[in-house]
Design a protein around this motif. Structure first.
Motif, PDB file in Angstrom:
ATOM      1  N   THR A  26       0.836  -1.199   0.000  1.00  0.00           N
ATOM      2  CA  THR A  26       0.000   0.000   0.000  1.00  0.00           C
ATOM      3  C   THR A  26       0.872   1.251   0.000  1.00  0.00           C
ATOM      4  OG1 THR A  26      -1.730  -1.181   1.212  1.00  0.00           O
ATOM      5  CG2 THR A  26      -1.854   1.223   1.209  1.00  0.00           C
ATOM      6  N   LEU A  27       1.927   1.238   0.796  1.00  0.00           N
ATOM      7  CA  LEU A  27       2.836   2.380   0.867  1.00  0.00           C
ATOM      8  C   LEU A  27       3.505   2.631  -0.474  1.00  0.00           C
ATOM      9  CD1 LEU A  27       4.101   4.538   2.635  1.00  0.00           C
ATOM     10  CD2 LEU A  27       5.806   2.869   3.341  1.00  0.00           C
ATOM     11  N   SER A  28       3.902   1.574  -1.152  1.00  0.00           N
ATOM     12  CA  SER A  28       4.538   1.719  -2.460  1.00  0.00           C
ATOM     13  C   SER A  28       3.572   2.355  -3.460  1.00  0.00           C
ATOM     14  CB  SER A  28       5.015   0.354  -2.956  1.00  0.00           C
ATOM     15  OG  SER A  28       5.730   0.499  -4.152  1.00  0.00           O
ATOM     16  N   THR A  29       2.309   1.931  -3.419  1.00  0.00           N
ATOM     17  CA  THR A  29       1.293   2.529  -4.289  1.00  0.00           C
ATOM     18  C   THR A  29       1.098   3.996  -3.947  1.00  0.00           C
ATOM     19  OG1 THR A  29       0.155   0.416  -4.503  1.00  0.00           O
ATOM     20  CG2 THR A  29      -1.131   2.379  -5.005  1.00  0.00           C
ATOM     21  N   LEU A  30       1.006   4.283  -2.656  1.00  0.00           N
ATOM     22  CA  LEU A  30       0.828   5.667  -2.216  1.00  0.00           C
ATOM     23  C   LEU A  30       2.010   6.544  -2.617  1.00  0.00           C
ATOM     24  CD1 LEU A  30      -0.684   5.553   1.366  1.00  0.00           C
ATOM     25  CD2 LEU A  30      -1.511   6.915  -0.550  1.00  0.00           C
TER      26      LEU A  30
END
Length: 196
Positions: free
Chosen positions: A95-99
């Motif tokens: 999720t952090l990578s997408t964000l």
């Protein structure tokens, strides 16, 4: 652009000679940074998010290099405890990578941030219950202080923002700049512990 200020161990003048207290304080700093990202806009939100990404990367890398190995070897059922925490971390890192690839002004940003916040908070509660409590019961003040020293070294050496192209050979489930930041932090932890 101004230098990013991320909460660090010692900012509140505590002695930081107990890794559990240090990591619990980081959990509080992470909650505060989520609040700051949520309530800010524009460049302030971008800066707050970059500080959040950095602290999450430093915190997780330090746990992977300091806490998880200790739990594996020192706590009954430690291998499963660590496996469960790594699964939670994998989800949060994705999720952090997408964000990290989404502009903070994009309408998709805040719903993804809320999902990340939920995952991070659930993970933190599990760490506190299944790892931190047992660490305190399983070791002495000298080991707690040595582990805290490694975490503080990681904080001091980690970059203020992700730097692509600094990846180590270590496998990491996150992709792109977040992975580079985590790899560099892990290298700093290993060096502080004399394993680098």
């Amino acid at each position: 652009m101004s230098e990013l200020k991320t909460p660090h161990a010692g900012d509140d003048r505590s002695r930081d000679d107990d890794v559990v207290s240090l990591l619990m304080r980081q959990h509080g700093d992470i909650r505060n940074l989520f609040d700051e990202v949520e309530r800010s806009k524009g460049e302030e939100r971008r800066d707050a998010f970059r500080r959040l990404v950095r602290l999450l990367a430093v915190h997780e890398a330090a746990e992977e290099e300091v806490v998880h190995p200790f739990v594996r070897r020192s706590i009954e059922g430690g291998e499963q405890v660590v496996k469960d925490r790594l699964a939670e971390e994998k989800s949060a890192k994705e999720t952090l990578s997408t964000l990290d690839d989404t502009d903070t002004d994009d309408p998709k940003f805040m719903p993804q941030l809320m999902m990340l916040r939920r995952d991070v908070q659930e993970h933190a509660r599990a760490e506190e219950r299944y790892e931190f409590t047992h660490i305190r019961r399983s070791t002495d003040a000298t080991n707690l202080a040595a582990m805290a020293k490694a975490v503080k070294a990681a904080e001091a050496m980690a970059p203020t923002r992700p730097h692509p192209g600094v990846e180590s050979g270590a496998k990491n489930v996150a992709l792109g700049p977040v992975a580079a930041l985590m790899d560099r932090t892990k290298d700093a932890v290993r060096k502080a512990m004399g394993n680098g």
